[in-house]
Design a protein around this motif. Structure first.
Motif, PDB file in Angstrom:
ATOM      1  N   ASP A 150       0.854  -1.186   0.000  1.00  0.00           N
ATOM      2  CA  ASP A 150       0.000   0.000   0.000  1.00  0.00           C
ATOM      3  C   ASP A 150       0.896   1.244   0.000  1.00  0.00           C
ATOM      4  O   ASP A 150       1.555   1.560   0.981  1.00  0.00           O
ATOM      5  CB  ASP A 150      -0.887  -0.019   1.249  1.00  0.00           C
ATOM      6  N   ARG A 151       0.895   1.975  -1.114  1.00  0.00           N
ATOM      7  CA  ARG A 151       1.778   3.133  -1.246  1.00  0.00           C
ATOM      8  C   ARG A 151       1.432   4.237  -0.259  1.00  0.00           C
ATOM      9  O   ARG A 151       2.311   4.863   0.338  1.00  0.00           O
ATOM     10  CB  ARG A 151       1.713   3.679  -2.671  1.00  0.00           C
ATOM     11  N   GLU A 152       0.140   4.524  -0.140  1.00  0.00           N
ATOM     12  CA  GLU A 152      -0.256   5.620   0.750  1.00  0.00           C
ATOM     13  C   GLU A 152       0.036   5.275   2.208  1.00  0.00           C
ATOM     14  O   GLU A 152       0.474   6.126   2.978  1.00  0.00           O
ATOM     15  CB  GLU A 152      -1.753   5.934   0.566  1.00  0.00           C
ATOM     16  N   ALA A 153      -0.222   4.023   2.590  1.00  0.00           N
ATOM     17  CA  ALA A 153       0.081   3.619   3.969  1.00  0.00           C
ATOM     18  C   ALA A 153       1.572   3.745   4.248  1.00  0.00           C
ATOM     19  O   ALA A 153       1.989   4.229   5.304  1.00  0.00           O
ATOM     20  CB  ALA A 153      -0.389   2.177   4.208  1.00  0.00           C
ATOM     21  N   ALA A 154       2.409   3.316   3.290  1.00  0.00           N
ATOM     22  CA  ALA A 154       3.860   3.419   3.470  1.00  0.00           C
ATOM     23  C   ALA A 154       4.285   4.879   3.583  1.00  0.00           C
ATOM     24  O   ALA A 154       5.121   5.228   4.421  1.00  0.00           O
ATOM     25  CB  ALA A 154       4.583   2.743   2.310  1.00  0.00           C
ATOM     26  N   ALA A 155       3.718   5.739   2.748  1.00  0.00           N
ATOM     27  CA  ALA A 155       4.071   7.162   2.793  1.00  0.00           C
ATOM     28  C   ALA A 155       3.691   7.783   4.132  1.00  0.00           C
ATOM     29  O   ALA A 155       4.431   8.597   4.694  1.00  0.00           O
ATOM     30  CB  ALA A 155       3.384   7.908   1.650  1.00  0.00           C
ATOM     31  N   ILE A 156       2.540   7.383   4.652  1.00  0.00           N
ATOM     32  CA  ILE A 156       2.094   7.911   5.945  1.00  0.00           C
ATOM     33  C   ILE A 156       3.015   7.447   7.063  1.00  0.00           C
ATOM     34  O   ILE A 156       3.413   8.223   7.940  1.00  0.00           O
ATOM     35  CB  ILE A 156       0.637   7.471   6.210  1.00  0.00           C
ATOM     36  N   LEU A 157       3.393   6.163   7.050  1.00  0.00           N
ATOM     37  CA  LEU A 157       4.273   5.642   8.091  1.00  0.00           C
ATOM     38  C   LEU A 157       5.666   6.264   8.002  1.00  0.00           C
ATOM     39  O   LEU A 157       6.320   6.497   9.023  1.00  0.00           O
ATOM     40  CB  LEU A 157       4.364   4.116   7.984  1.00  0.00           C
ATOM     41  N   VAL A 158       6.118   6.557   6.787  1.00  0.00           N
ATOM     42  CA  VAL A 158       7.396   7.229   6.605  1.00  0.00           C
ATOM     43  C   VAL A 158       7.345   8.635   7.209  1.00  0.00           C
ATOM     44  O   VAL A 158       8.277   9.072   7.901  1.00  0.00           O
ATOM     45  CB  VAL A 158       7.762   7.292   5.111  1.00  0.00           C
ATOM     46  N   ALA A 159       6.262   9.347   6.951  1.00  0.00           N
ATOM     47  CA  ALA A 159       6.106  10.690   7.521  1.00  0.00           C
ATOM     48  C   ALA A 159       6.074  10.631   9.044  1.00  0.00           C
ATOM     49  O   ALA A 159       6.678  11.477   9.725  1.00  0.00           O
ATOM     50  CB  ALA A 159       4.826  11.338   6.986  1.00  0.00           C
ATOM     51  N   LEU A 160       5.384   9.633   9.574  1.00  0.00           N
ATOM     52  CA  LEU A 160       5.313   9.470  11.025  1.00  0.00           C
ATOM     53  C   LEU A 160       6.710   9.217  11.612  1.00  0.00           C
ATOM     54  O   LEU A 160       7.093   9.829  12.616  1.00  0.00           O
ATOM     55  CB  LEU A 160       4.388   8.300  11.368  1.00  0.00           C
ATOM     56  N   ASN A 161       7.482   8.348  10.967  1.00  0.00           N
ATOM     57  CA  ASN A 161       8.826   8.059  11.452  1.00  0.00           C
ATOM     58  C   ASN A 161       9.726   9.288  11.390  1.00  0.00           C
ATOM     59  O   ASN A 161      10.554   9.513  12.278  1.00  0.00           O
ATOM     60  CB  ASN A 161       9.446   6.924  10.634  1.00  0.00           C
ATOM     61  N   ALA A 162       9.580  10.072  10.328  1.00  0.00           N
ATOM     62  CA  ALA A 162      10.419  11.260  10.180  1.00  0.00           C
ATOM     63  C   ALA A 162      10.194  12.232  11.336  1.00  0.00           C
ATOM     64  O   ALA A 162      11.147  12.778  11.903  1.00  0.00           O
ATOM     65  CB  ALA A 162      10.120  11.948   8.845  1.00  0.00           C
ATOM     66  N   VAL A 163       8.938  12.441  11.690  1.00  0.00           N
ATOM     67  CA  VAL A 163       8.629  13.368  12.782  1.00  0.00           C
ATOM     68  C   VAL A 163       9.000  12.760  14.126  1.00  0.00           C
ATOM     69  O   VAL A 163       9.557  13.432  15.006  1.00  0.00           O
ATOM     70  CB  VAL A 163       7.131  13.745  12.746  1.00  0.00           C
ATOM     71  N   PHE A 164       8.711  11.462  14.289  1.00  0.00           N
ATOM     72  CA  PHE A 164       8.955  10.806  15.570  1.00  0.00           C
ATOM     73  C   PHE A 164      10.444  10.781  15.908  1.00  0.00           C
ATOM     74  O   PHE A 164      10.816  10.827  17.081  1.00  0.00           O
ATOM     75  CB  PHE A 164       8.393   9.378  15.526  1.00  0.00           C
ATOM     76  N   GLN A 165      11.293  10.682  14.866  1.00  0.00           N
ATOM     77  CA  GLN A 165      12.730  10.631  15.126  1.00  0.00           C
ATOM     78  C   GLN A 165      13.237  11.922  15.753  1.00  0.00           C
ATOM     79  O   GLN A 165      14.140  11.904  16.583  1.00  0.00           O
ATOM     80  CB  GLN A 165      13.487  10.320  13.837  1.00  0.00           C
ATOM     81  N   ILE A 166      12.650  13.037  15.360  1.00  0.00           N
ATOM     82  CA  ILE A 166      13.028  14.322  15.969  1.00  0.00           C
ATOM     83  C   ILE A 166      12.709  14.298  17.457  1.00  0.00           C
ATOM     84  O   ILE A 166      13.473  14.801  18.291  1.00  0.00           O
ATOM     85  CB  ILE A 166      12.270  15.479  15.285  1.00  0.00           C
ATOM     86  N   LEU A 167      11.572  13.698  17.817  1.00  0.00           N
ATOM     87  CA  LEU A 167      11.098  13.727  19.197  1.00  0.00           C
ATOM     88  C   LEU A 167      11.743  12.651  20.074  1.00  0.00           C
ATOM     89  O   LEU A 167      11.964  12.874  21.270  1.00  0.00           O
ATOM     90  CB  LEU A 167       9.576  13.554  19.223  1.00  0.00           C
ATOM     91  N   ALA A 168      12.047  11.492  19.489  1.00  0.00           N
ATOM     92  CA  ALA A 168      12.394  10.331  20.323  1.00  0.00           C
ATOM     93  C   ALA A 168      13.826   9.841  20.197  1.00  0.00           C
ATOM     94  O   ALA A 168      14.296   9.123  21.087  1.00  0.00           O
ATOM     95  CB  ALA A 168      11.447   9.170  19.995  1.00  0.00           C
ATOM     96  N   PHE A 169      14.537  10.193  19.139  1.00  0.00           N
ATOM     97  CA  PHE A 169      15.835   9.583  18.892  1.00  0.00           C
ATOM     98  C   PHE A 169      16.817   9.821  20.039  1.00  0.00           C
ATOM     99  O   PHE A 169      17.469   8.891  20.509  1.00  0.00           O
ATOM    100  CB  PHE A 169      16.424  10.107  17.582  1.00  0.00           C
ATOM    101  N   ALA A 170      16.932  11.055  20.487  1.00  0.00           N
ATOM    102  CA  ALA A 170      17.912  11.379  21.528  1.00  0.00           C
ATOM    103  C   ALA A 170      17.586  10.651  22.831  1.00  0.00           C
ATOM    104  O   ALA A 170      18.486  10.116  23.495  1.00  0.00           O
ATOM    105  CB  ALA A 170      17.964  12.886  21.756  1.00  0.00           C
ATOM    106  N   VAL A 171      16.309  10.620  23.189  1.00  0.00           N
ATOM    107  CA  VAL A 171      15.908   9.965  24.439  1.00  0.00           C
ATOM    108  C   VAL A 171      16.193   8.471  24.371  1.00  0.00           C
ATOM    109  O   VAL A 171      16.770   7.886  25.300  1.00  0.00           O
ATOM    110  CB  VAL A 171      14.413  10.214  24.722  1.00  0.00           C
ATOM    111  N   LEU A 172      15.803   7.841  23.263  1.00  0.00           N
ATOM    112  CA  LEU A 172      16.037   6.408  23.121  1.00  0.00           C
ATOM    113  C   LEU A 172      17.525   6.095  23.017  1.00  0.00           C
ATOM    114  O   LEU A 172      17.996   5.072  23.528  1.00  0.00           O
ATOM    115  CB  LEU A 172      15.300   5.878  21.885  1.00  0.00           C
TER     116      LEU A 172
END
Length: 370
Positions: A150-172
């Protein structure tokens, strides 16, 4: 790394997968190998290279290497459809499953594999843990498309990961590199790294290209529309991600030549846990999504998103925190060399698994109003 697969109907699963990759992507392991050899030769032939690269720095990273890191990140983040990020709540089960796989199980699995396979090589072990924290936002779109996901589902999950990495990468990162080993009583060398060290690298090498990518898409679509942006503009800038990666690899191997040539088996040892990680993450994700009743298309999108990693970010963070000649940086560089052929193989496996997804699973996996 380049922008898209060739124009081939997604349902045409009988075409060889490699023929549907662009030339740049099809031979990515070759380009990386050439860059490695070129770097080794450059390091032998050019004296004083390390001093020249250290003459100007950005966030403790050599300016030429910093430019290479930013160039390889920008095209990837310019692809993300940021205005569709909110749509992921339409399928909360897919959202929850992806978060569980990407941000709980994935880092934990890489942490475990790194400690099991590299107990005596702390720098490489740390580099692999950083790789496990950098969730895929780039080539997963290519693997998903080749596997008819599913292209749209993959694109949405990619966008979610991009934003989440800003918030969570340093803490994790701080948790897996400092807190968890201490809790488990693991025998490790004292690692002098703070959460701010990791956060600073993430903000520079993910934050800047993320902002640039967001602004480029926003104003590009506003000016000429989405079709022009995705069919004309993105293909033009897409190869820059590969060029930035190869440029960075050349400089890394130029500076690490002595270590690599004196310890070639270390590269093989880094590859082993990476191979295990890709197989376990992808296979476990497909099994979990099958049990949860996902259809094949969304199961594929979730699984490839979980199995892939953002090696661009991992390399950038490793260089920013530990230095360009560190073992952590070398571990990040080995990543894409292993990932590309393995995930191409998993595309074939994924297409074979379609027979196990039934119509009942398809109807259950799409929520009302999604």
């Amino acid at each position: 790394m380049s922008d898209t697969v060739r124009e081939t109907p997604a349902a045409d699963a009988e075409n060889p997968v490699l023929k549907r990759l662009s030339t740049l992507d099809r031979f990515l392991p070759v380009w990386i190998g050439v860059a490695m050899v070129s770097g080794l030769l450059l390091g032998r032939w050019v004296t004083g290279l390390d001093d020249a690269l250290a003459a100007a720095e950005v966030g403790s990273v050599s300016l030429p290497i910093a430019i290479g890191l930013l160039v390889m990140m920008y095209p990837v983040l310019a692809k993300v459809r940021y205005n569709e990020l909110g749509h992921v709540t339409g399928d909360r089960r897919m959202l929850g499953t992806s978060i569980l796989l990407n941000w709980v199980l994935g880092p934990a699995l890489m942490f475990t594999l790194a400690w099991l396979t590299l107990p005596d090589l702390p720098e490489y072990r740390t580099g692999l843990i950083i790789v496990g924290l950098a969730r895929c936002i780039a080539m997963v779109l290519i693997w998903n498309d080749l596997a008819c996901g599913d292209r749209e589902a993959a694109a949405i999950l990619v966008a979610l990961n991009a934003v989440f990495q800003i918030l969570a990468f340093a803490v994790l990162g701080y948790f897996y590199l400092q807190v968890l080993p201490s809790w488990l009583g693991l025998d490790q060398e004292i690692l002098q790294v703070s959460m701010w060290d990791i956060a600073k690298s993430v903000l520079i090498f993910l934050g800047i290209p993320l902002l640039a990518g967001y602004l480029t898409r926003t104003f590009g679509e506003r000016a000429k529309g989405r079709e022009w942006y995705e069919t004309t503009f993105l293909p033009r800038i897409g190869p820059a991600a590969l060029y930035g990666l190869l440029f960075t690899i050349v400089l890394l191997f130029a500076l690490q030549g002595d270590t690599i040539t004196n310890q070639p088996l270390d590269v093989a040892r880094i590859a082993l846990p990476l191979l295990a990680y890709f197989a376990l993450m992808w296979g476990g994700s497909m099994l979990l999504t099958k049990v949860l009743g996902f259809d094949y298309q969304r199961a594929t999108a979730v699984s490839f998103t979980a199995a892939g990693n953002n090696f661009e970010l991992a390399i950038a963070v490793a260089i920013g925190v530990f230095g360009v000649t560190s073992g952590q940086a070398l571990a990040g560089v080995v990543g894409p060399l292993i990932e590309v052929p393995v995930l191409v193989g998993l595309v074939y496996v994924s297409l074979w698994t379609r027979r196990f997804f039934t119509e009942d699973a398809i109807s259950r996996s799409i929520p009302t109003g999604a």
